[in-house]
Design an enzyme around this catalytic site. Structure first.
Site, PDB file in Angstrom:
ATOM      1  N   ARG A   1      63.720 -32.165  58.522  1.00 33.53           N
ATOM      2  CA  ARG A   1      63.529 -31.515  59.829  1.00 33.53           C
ATOM      3  C   ARG A   1      62.125 -30.912  59.942  1.00 33.53           C
ATOM      4  O   ARG A   1      61.497 -30.969  61.008  1.00 33.53           O
ATOM      5  CB  ARG A   1      64.602 -30.445  60.030  1.00 33.53           C
TER       6      ARG A   1
ATOM      7  N   GLU B   1      83.393 -10.724  26.571  1.00 37.01           N
ATOM      8  CA  GLU B   1      83.206  -9.890  25.378  1.00 37.01           C
ATOM      9  C   GLU B   1      82.008 -10.372  24.557  1.00 37.01           C
ATOM     10  O   GLU B   1      81.291  -9.584  23.954  1.00 37.01           O
ATOM     11  CB  GLU B   1      84.461  -9.912  24.498  1.00 37.01           C
TER      12      GLU B   1
ATOM     13  N   LYS C   1      92.999  -3.849  22.791  1.00 32.44           N
ATOM     14  CA  LYS C   1      92.620  -4.868  23.770  1.00 32.44           C
ATOM     15  C   LYS C   1      93.497  -6.108  23.585  1.00 32.44           C
ATOM     16  O   LYS C   1      93.646  -6.625  22.475  1.00 32.44           O
ATOM     17  CB  LYS C   1      91.159  -5.248  23.502  1.00 32.44           C
TER      18      LYS C   1
ATOM     19  N   GLY D   1      74.460 -26.167  30.924  1.00 32.86           N
ATOM     20  CA  GLY D   1      73.163 -25.496  30.870  1.00 32.86           C
ATOM     21  C   GLY D   1      72.122 -26.300  30.121  1.00 32.86           C
ATOM     22  O   GLY D   1      70.977 -25.888  29.993  1.00 32.86           O
TER      23      GLY D   1
ATOM     24  N   GLY E   1      70.675 -34.141  37.204  1.00 37.19           N
ATOM     25  CA  GLY E   1      72.007 -33.625  37.544  1.00 37.19           C
ATOM     26  C   GLY E   1      72.004 -33.031  38.946  1.00 37.19           C
ATOM     27  O   GLY E   1      71.115 -32.263  39.289  1.00 37.19           O
TER      28      GLY E   1
ATOM     29  N   ARG F   1      67.669 -31.693  53.974  1.00 36.79           N
ATOM     30  CA  ARG F   1      67.720 -31.444  55.422  1.00 36.79           C
ATOM     31  C   ARG F   1      66.475 -30.696  55.896  1.00 36.79           C
ATOM     32  O   ARG F   1      65.838 -31.064  56.896  1.00 36.79           O
ATOM     33  CB  ARG F   1      68.985 -30.634  55.742  1.00 36.79           C
TER      34      ARG F   1
ATOM     35  N   SER G   1      62.918 -33.786  35.966  1.00 31.15           N
ATOM     36  CA  SER G   1      62.538 -34.457  37.226  1.00 31.15           C
ATOM     37  C   SER G   1      61.177 -33.959  37.704  1.00 31.15           C
ATOM     38  O   SER G   1      60.367 -34.737  38.222  1.00 31.15           O
ATOM     39  CB  SER G   1      63.579 -34.173  38.308  1.00 31.15           C
TER      40      SER G   1
ATOM     41  N   ASP H   1      71.128 -25.535  35.709  1.00 34.18           N
ATOM     42  CA  ASP H   1      70.650 -24.979  34.432  1.00 34.18           C
ATOM     43  C   ASP H   1      69.684 -23.805  34.621  1.00 34.18           C
ATOM     44  O   ASP H   1      69.495 -23.012  33.702  1.00 34.18           O
ATOM     45  CB  ASP H   1      69.945 -26.065  33.611  1.00 34.18           C
TER      46      ASP H   1
ATOM     47  N   GLN I   1      81.360 -27.500  37.507  1.00 31.16           N
ATOM     48  CA  GLN I   1      80.272 -26.530  37.732  1.00 31.16           C
ATOM     49  C   GLN I   1      79.177 -27.085  38.640  1.00 31.16           C
ATOM     50  O   GLN I   1      78.362 -26.347  39.170  1.00 31.16           O
ATOM     51  CB  GLN I   1      79.634 -26.138  36.390  1.00 31.16           C
TER      52      GLN I   1
HETATM   53  O1  F6P Z   1      71.124 -30.655  34.060  1.00 34.57           O
HETATM   54  C1  F6P Z   1      72.364 -30.368  34.604  1.00 34.57           C
HETATM   55  C2  F6P Z   1      73.475 -30.693  33.638  1.00 34.57           C
HETATM   56  O2  F6P Z   1      74.685 -30.448  34.297  1.00 34.57           O
HETATM   57  C3  F6P Z   1      73.410 -29.990  32.290  1.00 34.57           C
HETATM   58  O3  F6P Z   1      73.892 -28.676  32.367  1.00 34.57           O
HETATM   59  C4  F6P Z   1      74.252 -30.893  31.440  1.00 34.57           C
HETATM   60  O4  F6P Z   1      73.903 -30.773  30.092  1.00 34.57           O
HETATM   61  C5  F6P Z   1      73.915 -32.247  31.975  1.00 34.57           C
HETATM   62  O5  F6P Z   1      73.439 -32.057  33.297  1.00 34.57           O
HETATM   63  C6  F6P Z   1      75.043 -33.235  32.014  1.00 34.57           C
HETATM   64  O6  F6P Z   1      74.531 -34.431  32.484  1.00 34.57           O
HETATM   65  P1  F6P Z   1      75.389 -35.694  32.883  1.00 34.57           P
HETATM   66  O7  F6P Z   1      76.152 -35.382  34.128  1.00 34.57           O
HETATM   67  O8  F6P Z   1      74.373 -36.767  33.081  1.00 34.57           O
HETATM   68  O9  F6P Z   1      76.296 -35.941  31.717  1.00 34.57           O
END
Ligand code: F6P
Length: 275
Positions: free
Chosen positions: A25, A186, A212, A169, A11, A21, A105, A127, A250
């Protein structure tokens, strides 16, 4: 000139480009010729390798994603696939490899090391699941989740709703935990801790009893079925509840200062360790 190659795998994470980079370099500065492997281990198996120059990595320190592209390679999981990868490097007379990626990896880099390629791994994954270090991309991803939580909080308090926010994650709760704590959630559900739904519902109800108006619950992906959680919360608290799955937003975006610096230091250091 001695040669080294760099690849990004798994990912993508903001800051990978800054690391590439720095590797390029620093290698040039030390009199080494850097090569880029495109599309991670899948590209390595195919011999998708090109020489990189100082200008190849110009104007990328601020860019998310990875200019080298990435992949999740099934073939590399097999000994035959890894052998092909080694052969591809040998065809280019490359014996040194820098792998930028998450724990899968880096495990791959270890396998290549066992086959005679000198490898250095640079942890890069939102993650943050590589032990004893901070991963490149984590800080930026946490800030992206925080931005989402802040925005959701505005609308949650206006409507008196409970929000379940699912974050990525993989099997690690670091991202959910950091974003949940810094975002004032929360409740936070992470894979490392047993899920106690009764305690969660009690906490939401106690909040409601104190006046709340809303609750934010951060859930790491795969920890608990979101629809079931939503249904339970609606039934047992009487408050409306919505689900937000943040997904791949994310992973993208310009890296923040922390990730650029981390990537730059690690990229430079990786080259020096190889040398
Ligand atoms: O390892 C990074 C991550 O974004 C994990 O948080 C998530 O479970 C996974 O990759 C999603 O992978 P893909 O983009 O291959 O569906």
């Amino acid at each position: 000139m001695p040669r080294l190659a760099v690849l990004t795998s798994g990912g993508d994470a903001s800051g990978m480009n800054a690391a590439v980079r720095a590797v390029v370099r620093s290698a040039l500065w030390h009199g080494w010729q850097p090569f880029g492997v495109y599309q991670g281990y899948a590209g390595l198996i195919e011999g998708n390798i090109n020489e990189l120059h100082a200008r190849s990595v110009a104007d990328i320190i601020q860019r998310g994603g990875t200019i080298l592209q990435s992949s999740r390679s099934e073939e590399f999981m097999s000994p035959a696939g890894r052998e092909k990868a080694v052969q591809a490097l040998r065809r280019y007379e490359i014996e040194h490899l820098i792998v930028i990626g998450g724990n899968g990896s880096l495990a791959g880099a270890w396998e290549l090391e066992r086959l005679g390629i000198y490898c250095i791994g640079i942890p890069a994954t939102i993650d943050n699941d590589v032990a004893h270090t901070r991963s490149i991309g984590f800080d930026t991803a946490v800030n992206t989740v925080l931005d989402a939580i802040n925005r959701v909080r505005d609308t949650a308090s206006s409507h008196g709703r409970t929000f379940i926010i699912e974050v990525m994650g993989h099997s690690c709760g670091e991202l959910a935990l950091a974003a949940g704590l810094a975002g004032g959630a929360e409740s936070i559900l992470i894979p490392e801790c047993p899920v106690d739904i009764e305690a969660l519902i009690t906490r939401v109800n106690q909040g409601i009893a104190r006046g709340k108006a809303h609750s934010i619950i951060v859930v790491a992906e795969t920890v608990y079925p979101l629809d079931k959680l939503r249904q339970l919360l609606v039934e047992r608290t009487g408050h409306d509840c919505r689900i937000i799955v943040l997904g791949h937003v994310q992973r993208g975006g310009t890296p923040g200062m922390a990730d650029r610096l981390l990537a730059t230091h690690m990229g430079h250091h990786a080259v020096e360790l190889l040398i």
